[in-house]
Design a protein around this motif. Structure first.
Motif, mmCIF file in Angstrom:
data_model
loop_
_atom_site.group_PDB
_atom_site.id
_atom_site.type_symbol
_atom_site.label_atom_id
_atom_site.label_comp_id
_atom_site.label_asym_id
_atom_site.label_seq_id
_atom_site.Cartn_x
_atom_site.Cartn_y
_atom_site.Cartn_z
ATOM 1 N N GLY A 1 0.798 -1.223 0.000
ATOM 2 C CA GLY A 1 0.000 0.000 0.000
ATOM 3 C C GLY A 1 0.827 1.267 0.000
ATOM 4 N N LEU A 2 2.052 1.190 -0.492
ATOM 5 C CA LEU A 2 2.970 2.317 -0.453
ATOM 6 C C LEU A 2 2.892 3.147 -1.732
ATOM 7 C CD1 LEU A 2 6.047 0.363 0.960
ATOM 8 C CD2 LEU A 2 4.620 1.972 2.238
ATOM 9 N N ASP A 3 3.142 4.466 -1.586
ATOM 10 C CA ASP A 3 3.221 5.366 -2.737
ATOM 11 C C ASP A 3 4.665 5.401 -3.227
ATOM 12 O OD1 ASP A 3 0.540 6.046 -2.686
ATOM 13 O OD2 ASP A 3 0.850 7.759 -1.363
ATOM 14 N N ILE A 4 4.877 4.924 -4.470
ATOM 15 C CA ILE A 4 6.211 4.844 -5.041
ATOM 16 C C ILE A 4 6.363 5.927 -6.108
ATOM 17 C CG2 ILE A 4 7.840 3.401 -6.300
ATOM 18 C CD1 ILE A 4 6.361 0.952 -5.243
ATOM 19 N N PRO A 5 7.373 6.797 -5.999
ATOM 20 C CA PRO A 5 7.551 7.842 -7.012
ATOM 21 C C PRO A 5 7.855 7.247 -8.381
ATOM 22 C CG PRO A 5 9.458 7.742 -5.556
ATOM 23 C CD PRO A 5 8.422 6.851 -4.953
ATOM 24 N N LYS A 6 7.332 7.900 -9.422
ATOM 25 C CA LYS A 6 7.563 7.418 -10.782
ATOM 26 C C LYS A 6 8.935 7.805 -11.308
ATOM 27 C CE LYS A 6 2.728 7.285 -12.361
ATOM 28 N NZ LYS A 6 1.775 7.763 -13.399
ATOM 29 N N VAL A 7 9.437 8.945 -10.838
ATOM 30 C CA VAL A 7 10.694 9.468 -11.356
ATOM 31 C C VAL A 7 11.517 10.042 -10.215
ATOM 32 C CG1 VAL A 7 11.760 11.162 -12.900
ATOM 33 C CG2 VAL A 7 9.630 10.054 -13.583
ATOM 34 N N CYS A 8 12.835 9.838 -10.286
ATOM 35 C CA CYS A 8 13.764 10.490 -9.357
ATOM 36 C C CYS A 8 15.058 10.792 -10.099
ATOM 37 C CB CYS A 8 14.055 9.610 -8.141
ATOM 38 S SG CYS A 8 15.254 10.364 -7.009
#
Length: 530
Positions: A473-480
């Motif tokens: 249920g974690l929010d994972i960034p699309k770009v870094c």
């Protein structure tokens, strides 16, 4: 006979110590170096650090730590496998024998403080029979000025006699080794182990008991640093997760690497030094910490050394993988000299996931932050402990259960209140494996972890887009910036997607099983995070 003597508020007789021989009182580093060499306790390395061995114990003796079960602390202590009760009568008898052992001994005393905040600092005294343990205390705690030494009256005293051993059948200890905290008598006695880390963690245990109870101050097993504008980030994490490495960032000022408090004014360091794990330390990846291993005043524990050239080999783990460096924080060039900072803007929870299924970084809701703080997850891998042949999940509440004398819910409640009051951004960072578990995938590159942490701190990630992980249920960034996009979602790094799904599902169940013990202390939203 006292050496380096000045008038003091409290002498050793206050602790029941009489008839000692030479007493080296708050001896400076140079004097302690001389005594370390003279007594055969260590060797001076070719660039000035001192190399020592800790003997049988190359880490904390967790099963030998006790708290005396007496009326003043009984109702507050979270008794169990971590905080084991010790009989007061047995303590008095053991302590009496230890005092007799010190008759005629040379002793080293350091009067110092724990806690950079003037409002909360604790005067402490460390009495040892080893010169290098006295140097360790001098490095790790906050030095007292000459004026402060005149009136220094310790609130708690550590008496550390590695060569004195308990008799288990008589004393009620598990082995000949013991670390026993007595809150009523305000003393910690240590025997049978030369691992100096017991000294600092004993005082940490004291602060973890006193500050939340007496002052409602949040005590934390975390590192902390600050940006040029004073923006503070804190890093929770167990040993080996990158707490020291990631906080010692050349672009930010270090507040401290291991233990902090969080009060109504902000964050403050408990210590005056750092205790870094240095096995396979890289000059390229960790230049600031690397340089400390080549400095006068640094203690190198269990590091291999050529006895002819006196050169050290930081890659050699023949003594232990837990090689360490103890050094004054001033050995790091970019620090917050006061040891104090503002309220944190970002809170980062570090885990070393040997299963390789957690993302390298994820944004946490306040509820998820509470869940992961109480879980305190990391993973042990083969070779770190006897009997471990494959990765094992390890849950250590508050990312420091061995040092938390109170129930974990006490610390979690304080943390939740502070996150809400100061609108803190919370993140979970996995410095462990990617592309598969231990033995299949590879360890996350330090450069990637640094880039992710920097992007979280400077606001780049919070303003970007996120994908929702379907297992945790974690929010994972699309770009870094600086990190390949395929690395951000751990499932994409596995060639066998079915294997990833199965492993992630197993870890979720381990989280759920562990969290059952905390459900009654948290809100329904927190309880249902996983």
């Amino acid at each position: 006979m006292r050496l380096n003597d000045i008038t003091r508020g409290t002498g050793l007789e206050e602790h029941g110590i009489t008839n000692a021989n030479l007493i080296y009182w708050t001896a400076p580093t140079s004097v302690l170096y001389e005594q370390i060499v003279k007594r055969g306790e260590g060797l001076v390395t070719h660039l000035g650090a001192v190399a020592v061995k800790t003997g049988h114990y190359t880490g904390r003796a967790a099963n030998e730590k006790f708290i005396v079960d007496e009326p003043s602390c009984h109702k507050h202590i979270n008794w169990g496998k971590v905080n084991r009760p010790f009989d007061p009568v047995k303590f008095d008898a053991l302590f009496k024998r230890m005092l007799a052992y010190m008759h005629g001994k040379d002793l080293f005393v350091q009067d110092c403080f724990a806690g950079a905040s003037p409002a909360h600092r604790l005067p402490v005294r460390v009495i040892t029979e080893k010169a290098w343990h006295s140097l360790f205390a001098r490095n790790m705690f906050i030095s007292a000025t000459a004026e402060e030494l005149v009136v220094h009256k310790p609130e708690f005293t550590v008496i550390d006699m590695p060569n004195f051993h308990a008799i288990p059948s008589v004393d009620g200890t598990n082995t000949e080794t013991f670390i026993i905290v007595n809150f009523a008598q305000k003393v910690i006695i240590i025997g049978g182990t030369s691992y100096a880390g017991e000294i600092k963690k004993s005082i940490f245990t004291i602060l973890n008991y006193l500050l939340p109870l007496d002052s409602k101050v949040m005590s934390m097993h975390c590192s902390a640093n600050a940006g040029d504008k004073g923006d503070v980030a804190i890093f929770f994490g167990l040993s080996g997760t990158g707490k020291t490495t990631l906080s010692a960032d050349p672009g930010r000022r270090l507040i401290g690497d291991d233990e902090h408090g969080w009060d109504d004014k902000g964050v403050f360091n408990f210590e005056g030094g750092c205790y870094a794990k240095i096995i396979k330390l890289s000059q390229d990846s960790e230049p600031e910490i690397y340089e400390t291993t080549r400095r006068f005043g640094t203690i190198l524990e269990n590091v291999a050394i050529d006895t002819v050239s006196r050169r050290v080999d930081l890659d050699d783990d023949s003594f232990t993988e837990n090689t360490r460096a103890s050094y004054p924080i001033t050995h790091i060039p970019n620090i917050v000299k006061s040891g104090m900072g503002e309220h944190p803007k970002n809170l980062i929870m570090l885990t070393c996931d040997a299963f390789g299924v957690l993302p390298p970084i994820a944004r946490l809701t306040p509820e998820q932050a509470m869940y992961h703080f109480l879980s305190g997850y990391t993973a042990k891998v083969a070779g770190t402990e006897a009997g471990i042949t494959e990765p094992q999940a390890a849950f250590s509440a508050c990312f420091g259960a061995p040092f938390m004398a109170l129930h974990p819910s006490v610390y979690a409640t304080l943390l939740g209140e502070k996150i809400a009051r100061h609108d803190v951004n919370c993140w979970l960072v996995n410095t462990g494996w990617s592309g598969g578990g231990y033995g299949v995938g590879s360890r996350m590159k330090i450069a990637y972890s640094r880039a992710l942490v920097n992007a979280a701190i400077d606001g780049t990630l919070i303003d970007g887009e996120f994908d929702k992980d379907r297992f945790f249920g974690l929010d994972i960034p699309k770009v870094c910036p600086g990190v390949p996009a395929e690395v951000l979602d751990p499932r994409n790094t596995w060639s066998d997607k079915a294997a990833y799904d199965a492993t992630a599902g197993e870890l979720v169940e381990l989280f759920r099983k562990n969290f059952e013990q905390y459900k009654q202390y948290v809100s329904e939203k927190v309880a249902k995070v996983m």
